[in-house]
Enzyme design. Structure first.
Site, short mmCIF file in Angstrom:
data_model
loop_
_atom_site.label_atom_id
_atom_site.label_comp_id
_atom_site.label_asym_id
_atom_site.label_seq_id
_atom_site.Cartn_x
_atom_site.Cartn_y
_atom_site.Cartn_z
N ASP A 111 0.77 -1.16 -0.12
CA ASP A 111 -0.08 0.00 0.07
C ASP A 111 0.86 1.28 -0.01
O ASP A 111 1.64 1.37 0.70
CB ASP A 111 -0.77 0.06 1.38
CG ASP A 111 -2.40 0.48 0.84
OD1 ASP A 111 -2.45 1.52 0.37
OD2 ASP A 111 -3.30 -0.32 1.23
N ASP A 213 -3.08 4.85 -2.49
CA ASP A 213 -4.28 5.40 -1.78
C ASP A 213 -4.43 6.53 -2.38
O ASP A 213 -3.60 7.45 -2.29
CB ASP A 213 -3.72 5.20 -0.19
CG ASP A 213 -4.66 5.40 0.67
OD1 ASP A 213 -5.56 4.71 1.10
OD2 ASP A 213 -4.74 6.69 1.24
N GLU A 266 -6.17 3.94 -6.19
CA GLU A 266 -7.57 4.19 -5.72
C GLU A 266 -7.89 5.47 -6.16
O GLU A 266 -7.11 6.61 -5.77
CB GLU A 266 -7.64 4.09 -4.12
CG GLU A 266 -8.75 4.12 -3.53
CD GLU A 266 -8.91 4.34 -2.13
OE1 GLU A 266 -9.81 3.88 -1.13
OE2 GLU A 266 -8.02 5.00 -1.51
N HIS A 338 -11.21 -3.38 2.75
CA HIS A 338 -11.42 -2.85 4.14
C HIS A 338 -12.22 -1.77 4.60
O HIS A 338 -12.57 -1.18 5.68
CB HIS A 338 -9.95 -2.77 4.46
CG HIS A 338 -9.35 -1.27 3.90
ND1 HIS A 338 -8.78 -1.42 2.49
CD2 HIS A 338 -8.85 -0.27 4.40
CE1 HIS A 338 -8.57 -0.29 2.34
NE2 HIS A 338 -8.37 0.37 3.07
N ASP A 339 -12.94 -1.06 3.54
CA ASP A 339 -13.73 0.24 3.62
C ASP A 339 -15.03 -0.04 3.20
O ASP A 339 -15.92 0.88 3.46
CB ASP A 339 -13.05 1.32 2.87
CG ASP A 339 -11.68 1.81 2.88
OD1 ASP A 339 -11.11 1.59 4.24
OD2 ASP A 339 -10.94 2.16 2.05
#
Ligand code: NOJ
Length: 561
Positions: A111, A213, A266, A338-339
């Site tokens: 990440d 991210d 993302e 995870h969100d």
């Protein structure tokens, strides 16, 4: 049937990059497997589960952040980009994980969180120390307006203003997320080159790419920060320099390297046209993006305002992305991360048809064209959790929203809690359920967030021993992506776009045509299938074979026509 291989870069088997046939598995390290009993998952825990991942068949593991962090946002607030947080282990543990994953043919993607750092990062400490600091301009500092208020009215993704006044110098700094996550100023070339150097060091260490991210937020619209139109809505997304920054990053980080890398950006709010540009291989920016259109359809005014899913809207949205990136670019495929709340609770039926609806969505998603992402626990049909009180929740987004909604907007605590049950990120973050033993086999200690109480029934061991194993179904889908060119690269066509419960589409190549039909409903589907399947071969389904029956509740079938 058309063979488009002549004018389309990824339709010809030879020319298609490796990740067009790959499946990525996301590990959220805090919640995956705890090797040392401190209640927090860690790198050695992940190492102990590599055989499980190899059996599932995934090609890549995307690791959510494991860097040193004060953990205000579970590691998305990074204090040091070059090390491992002691709660997760050491750099030696990391090297061992990387080597053991590579031994099994699994690549590791890190990440990359560089829209912001932690406020404890040395860059920010230096930057905040004085207006003359050589790193002052590494972040977004602005003087208060004449009345002392923030430079503009932007709000943070985690409630409250996006600006915090720093006492040391009497200026505000920008943070699109928590106040402990100050935004880096990408207009400053020193920032960009420090990030690229850090990325190169991770590649030198052997990692196989980056999940980036909120990468489309790095280019801000500075004119909106400073201009007369202060506070202009979402002005921070997709500033004009974004393509230039991503091309520069690609050049500085990847040029001259031989490896087989994967990059995925993302990008909240990204449009199809933008995504085609970002992922056009000739532009050398990113391989694919995470878009959000399809996971926003069950949200009303904002994220914590859940509304029922309109299946027609979902399938037409995903189909537009399929068509929009068919000629140029590439899709990522996800319904969980995870969100996001758990898929089977959000879009399926997690009580009466848990296996059926988990596998229906798996089949539908994995048969689209793009690179599928599986989020830990999805492959065993893990569900949302409903903690009785807000005290049990840990996520900064849910906690801030709850406090703001109850204290500032006087909403009823029970209804706010209901929204957190439906949409909160902790649904995805309860520990991975490995066994029916203590703490679901996740830890020998006390987990940092409670285990979902349904673990005695829903766990990897029970799932794999069962005749209706979600895991086994994912194995088949992953194998199909590896072995079937039409699944990997074939053309997509949505059928019956306005049918309220039938999800049907085809995938076609010069050698075959596949039909996917799925009954997204608790009731049987008794209508006619959109194409004649009397001579078709049933390749995969989630019910005992009886192709003569109409589609049963949550039944999904894959045919070769
Ligand atoms: C997106 C990440 O997926 C999310 O978990 C995080 O809170 C924000 N970016 C801020 O880094």
């Amino acid at each position: 049937m058309t063979d488009l291989s002549e004018h389309r870069p990824f339709s010809e088997s030879q020319a298609a990059p490796w990740w067009t046939r790959a499946v990525v598995y996301q590990v959220y390290p805090r919640s995956f497997a705890d090797s040392d009993g401190d209640g927090i998952g860690d790198l050695n825990g992940i190492r102990s589960k590599l055989d499980y991942l190899a059996e599932l068949g995934v090609d890549v593991v995307w690791l959510s952040p494991v860097y040193p962090s004060p953990q205000h946002d579970n590691g998305y607030d990074i204090r040091d980009y070059e090390d491992i947080d002691p709660v997760f282990g050491t750099l030696d543990d990391f090297d061992a994980l990387l080597a053991e994953a590579h031994d099994r043919g699994i690549r590791i993607v890190m990440d990359l969180v560089v829209n912001h750092t932690s406020d404890e990062h040395e860059w920010f400490r230096e930057s905040r120390s004085s207006t003359d600091s050589p790193k002052r301009d590494w972040y977004w500092w602005r003087k208060p307006r004449e009345d002392g208020s923030a430079p503009n009215g932007w709000t943070s993704a985690f409630s409250g203003p996006a600006w915090t006044l720093d006492e040391t110098t009497g200026e505000y700094y920008l943070h699109l997320f928590a106040k402990q996550q100050p935004d880096l100023n990408w207009e400053n070339p020193e920032v960009r080159h420090a990030v690229y150097a850090m990325m190169r060091r991770w590649l030198d260490r052997g990692v196989d790419g980056f999940r980036m991210d909120v990468i489309n937020l790095i280019a801000k619209r500075a004119e909106l920060i400073d201009g007369p139109e202060r506070g202009a809505g979402d002005g921070f997304v997709m500033g004009p320099q974004i393509h230039e920054y991503l091309r520069e990053m690609h050049r500085e980080v990847f040029d001259g390297r031989e490896g087989a890398y994967l990059t995925v950006g993302e990008m909240p709010g990204v449009s199809i046209d933008d995504a085609a540009l970002f992922t056009d291989p000739t532009q050398q920016e990113v391989d694919m993006v995470f878009q959000f259109e399809h996971v926003s359809l069950d949200q009303g005014a904002h994220k914590f305002d859940p509304i029922p899913l309109d299946l027609v809207a979902l399938k037409t949205s995903l189909a537009r992305w399929q068509v929009g990136l068919a000629e140029t670019g590439w899709n990522s495929l996800y319904l969980n991360n995870h969100d996001q709340p758990r898929l089977v609770s959000r879009f399926g039926n997690d009580t009466d048809y848990r296996y059926e609806s988990a596998t229906l969505w798996a089949l539908v998603l994995h048969l689209h064209r793009g690179t599928p992402y599986v989020y830990q626990g999805e492959e065993i049909g893990m569900t949302n959790v409903r903690f009785e009180s807000i005290e049990h929740y840990r996520d900064i987004e849910s906690l801030n929203h709850y406090r703001e909604a109850v204290e500032e907007f006087d909403q009823a605590p029970s209804s706010v809690l209901g929204a957190v049950h439906a949409m909160g990120r902790d649904n995805a973050r309860t520990p991975m359920q490995w066994t029916a033993g203590e703490q679901a086999g996740f830890t020998t200690g006390t987990p940092w967030i409670a285990v979902n109480p349904n673990y005695p029934e829903i766990n990897a061991e029970a799932d794999r021993a069962s005749g209706t194993s979600v895991f086994a179904f994912y194995q088949r889908l992953i194998e199909l992506r590896h072995t079937n060119d039409t699944v990997a690269l074939g053309d997509f066509e949505l059928l019956e776009p306005s049918h309220p419960t039938l999800y049907a589409f085809t995938r076609s190549s010069s050698s075959e045509r596949l039909l996917i039909v799925a009954n997204v409903s608790d009731d049987p589907f008794t209508g006619d299938l959109p194409l004649d399947v009397s001579t078709a071969e049933l390749l995969l389904g989630n019910y005992p074979v009886d192709a003569d029956l109409p589609l049963r509740p949550w039944e999904a079938r894959l045919y070769r026509l």
